[in-house]
Scaffold this active site. Structure first.
Site, PDB file in Angstrom:
ATOM      1  N   HIS A  62     -14.424  25.366  24.873  1.00 46.51           N
ATOM      2  CA  HIS A  62     -15.666  25.421  24.109  1.00 46.51           C
ATOM      3  C   HIS A  62     -16.406  24.085  24.182  1.00 46.51           C
ATOM      4  O   HIS A  62     -17.637  24.052  24.342  1.00 46.51           O
ATOM      5  CB  HIS A  62     -15.346  25.772  22.653  1.00 46.51           C
ATOM      6  N   GLU A  71     -14.158  31.916  28.997  1.00 46.51           N
ATOM      7  CA  GLU A  71     -13.868  32.137  27.575  1.00 46.51           C
ATOM      8  C   GLU A  71     -13.867  33.615  27.230  1.00 46.51           C
ATOM      9  O   GLU A  71     -12.969  34.114  26.537  1.00 46.51           O
ATOM     10  CB  GLU A  71     -14.937  31.445  26.718  1.00 46.51           C
ATOM     11  N   ASN A 110      10.605  15.375  46.222  1.00 48.92           N
ATOM     12  CA  ASN A 110      11.917  15.341  46.862  1.00 48.92           C
ATOM     13  C   ASN A 110      12.987  15.970  45.976  1.00 48.92           C
ATOM     14  O   ASN A 110      13.895  16.644  46.466  1.00 48.92           O
ATOM     15  CB  ASN A 110      12.305  13.892  47.190  1.00 48.92           C
TER      16      ASN A 110
END
Length: 695
Positions: free
Chosen positions: A46, A68, A421
């Site tokens: 918002h 939204e 890794n």
């Protein structure tokens, strides 16, 4: 000083909101029933939408509005967020970021595809229902249900418009719950010459004729609860007239009673119906209640000015000035100590105290919680876990540990390589983990903790650990060691940091080229840090990064070697001992006996090729990096020194035993010794000595 570009301020604030949004979405994948996470994501969306519209980012506002609307079913609890929905929402977040940071690199087709995917997951149970229809609420027939509705009195803080919120949008959302009768209250509007164009002066008296509960009304104002005062009371059924739609443009002339409110309604773009206005005049007690608490509102404004956004370049410039001040203070102290005037000595001590306090305050202003860095890797782990089909739990601790902002920036790339890794090489696939009696979900722990003048950052996994035999075989294959050479496991594991070294069978997008760990080592050493590697077969691997708190000013030990003076970082010094006659006689071995432990030492006079005869009573400074201890033999230990670090020029880049330089009180320069390089040099000498003795 020039003012910051408002759009640049918006981009910075949006960056922080994206971190909040991404964190909420990732947490939502782990805790789908947590309503606070949904609310947090919606608040961020918002604010981005409102601020984007205010600063002219219309595409951002439009796309975020669609985001939204589609995600509204999650907020209402109609569907639960799945991992697929979270992934699409994260992609939508990335697209919004691209619209703000680099609009030219985006394409509308990408945004439309993301919204289509979002709607497909959100409305999977209602494939034919468009998004707009979901938000509509049918009007409630009069007399239906026991609750006739609600009487609301809305009073917003004056600065709400500046924060990107529009009260009219909130009133529209309120009307979706049922028929509303709205009267703007204009008694707070000042004279025109006193009016601030960006402030909101209107209040609203609303009668909502809908049998909804209080939570539904709270949901409408959930994003502005801290910026408004809401007075709410049940509406008696006797008060309810025949419900008429109010929020619509009027074609007929308003009644005379409505004419007083018409100009305000026109300015606010919220026309008001004629008939309901006469009956819905705000009650006096509601007005009194709204005016009775002006002081708390002022307090909230005071608390809002708790932080100030400062450009990083200004902090760097301030740190440089403080460094120059520390150098000037050292010169003053040296001049005062050489004289006999007590008043000058007192002033020098006072300036030293103030300079030290200013240094600590300035360094504190540059300190940033490492949690701001840790939060970036949650998305990395989420995506790698999905791409490699390895369920991974990511746990962080010590987010409040503070580190210099420059260190934070330098630390990002090494941690990316270590985490990649750990997931790619360390964590086994699901079948292997199940066969070994482990949980199917792997675990990556990222932690930070203060240890003296250092910060320890650890990356730990619960995978299979390092395959020492495989690492050794690869080292022999590349000619790094001769076959049959006796090495400890710790020494074998150090080959992982060698350029071009990799144990991966195939080259993929994630690994196989032998670049990652080499980058980690070089970056950490450039930060004057060290790396410790420990592993347990079948249980996992832990990589510990030992880092100084800052790269700007450090506490150092000033020593003399011949005619030259050098600085050793005080955080690396363990103790100082005198070089005995027995140690002098063992010039061929170069070992100290420190309480029964043999410690190799280096003669700095030999390394620096110092001229003249050495001092009769030479001193040995025992330094350490990780578990390795080395002695440095110097002619004299001068004492503690506040060291302002200056980088060496490119001409000195091949001189590896120095990490920088500083300016002393008398204006001369002193080089800063690189502890890691000196320890490596000592280890190399010990290995050569072992080889010569074996021969």
């Amino acid at each position: 000083m020039s003012a910051m570009d408002p759009t640049e301020v918006f981009r910075q604030e949006a960056s922080e909101l994206f971190e909040v949004l991404e964190g909420a979405l990732l947490d939502l994948g782990q805790r789908p029933d947590d309503r606070e996470l949904v609310d947090s994501a919606f608040r961020a969306l918002h604010t981005i939408k409102g601020s984007g519209a205010m600063f002219g980012f219309d595409k951002v506002a439009s796309f975020t509005h669609e985001f939204e609307t589609a995600f509204d079913r999650v907020r209402k609890g109609e569907i639960k967020p799945t991992q697929e929905l979270i992934s699409v929402a994260l992609a939508a977040k990335d697209y919004i970021r691209a619209l703000i940071e680099d609009p030219q690199s985006t394409d509308d087709i990408i945004g439309e595809a993301i919204l289509d995917d979002l709607k497909r997951f959100v409305f999977s149970d209602q494939p034919a229902a468009p998004v707009a229809e979901i938000a509509e609420a049918p009007p409630l027939a009069p007399g239906e249900g026991k609750q006739a509705g609600w009487h609301l009195y809305l009073e917003f803080e004056s600065h709400i418009l500046r924060n990107g919120s529009n009260p009219l949008d909130l009133l529209e959302d309120l009307c979706k719950l049922g028929p509303c009768f709205v009267v703007p209250v204009t008694d707070g509007i000042p004279f025109l010459d006193e009016m601030e164009p960006e402030d909101c002066y209107l209040k609203w008296d609303v009668k909502l004729h809908a049998a909804c509960d209080k939570d539904a009304i709270d949901d409408v104002f959930m994003f502005v609860q801290d910026e408004m005062k809401l007075t709410l009371s049940p509406l008696e059924q006797a008060e309810a007239p025949a419900p008429l739609p109010l929020f619509q443009l009027l074609d007929e002339e308003p009644a005379p009673v409505a004419e007083m409110a018409a100009p305000v309604a026109e300015v606010a773009a919220a026309p008001v119906a004629a008939q309901p206005i006469v009956k819905a005049e705000p009650k006096p007690e509601a007005k009194l209640e709204s005016k009775s608490e002006p002081k708390p509102e002022a307090k909230r404004d005071d608390r809002g000015i708790a932080t100030v956004r400062v450009q990083a370049e200004r902090l760097d410039e301030l740190m440089d000035r403080v460094g120059e001040l520390v150098i000037a203070q050292a010169r003053l102290t040296q001049l005062a100590s050489s004289g006999s005037d007590l008043s000058i000595k007192m002033i020098a001590e006072e300036i030293e105290r103030l300079a030290s306090s200013l240094r600590d305050t300035t360094m504190g202003a540059r300190m940033v919680p490492i949690g701001s860095l840790f939060g970036r890797f949650r998305r990395l782990v989420h995506d790698l876990s999905r791409d490699l089909s390895k369920p991974v739990e990511f746990v962080t601790t010590g987010e409040d540990t503070e580190l210099d902002k420059t260190m934070i920036e330098c630390l990002a790339d090494p941690l990316v390589h270590l985490i990649r890794n750990a997931i790619d090489h360390g964590i086994e696939d699901t079948a292997t983990r199940s066969a070994n009696g482990k949980t199917e979900q792997g675990r990556i722990e990222l932690a930070a903790v203060h240890s003296g003048a250092q910060v320890l950052v650890t990356v730990k996994d619960n995978g299979g650990g390092l395959n020492t035999a495989r690492i050794r075989a690869k080292a022999e294959e590349q000619g790094l060691i001769a076959s049959g050479t006796v090495l400890t496991d710790h020494e074998i594991h150090q080959f992982l940091f060698h350029p071009g070294f990799s144990t991966a069978q195939t080259i993929s997008a994630l690994s196989g080229r032998g670049v990652g760990m080499d980058v980690v080592k070089r970056t950490i050493e450039n930060m004057r840090g060290t790396i410790d590697l420990s592993t347990k077969p079948g249980q996992g691997t832990t990589v510990t990064l030992r880092l100084p708190l800052t790269l700007a000013i450090i506490e150092g030990l000033l020593i003399r070697v011949g005619e030259g003076r050098y600085i050793i970082p005080l955080s690396a010094v363990e103790e100082c001992v005198e070089l005995t006659a027995e140690d002098e006689r063992s010039r061929g071995r170069n070992f100290l006996n420190v309480r029964g432990n043999l410690v190799p030492f280096l003669r700095l006079r030999e390394i620096m090729t110092a001229s003249g005869a050495p001092d009769r009573h030479q001193k040995t400074i025992i330094i350490s990096t990780g578990e390795t201890r080395v002695g440095l033999v110097a002619d004299q230990i001068i004492g503690n020194h506040q060291t302002v670090i200056k980088s060496l020029s490119k001409l000195h880049s091949d001189v590896t035993i120095f990490s920088g330089a500083t300016i002393l009180g008398d204006g001369t320069a002193a080089l800063i010794l690189d502890v890691a390089q000196l320890v490596a040099m000592a280890q190399s000498k010990v290995e050569k000595q072992h080889i010569s003795e074996a021969a």
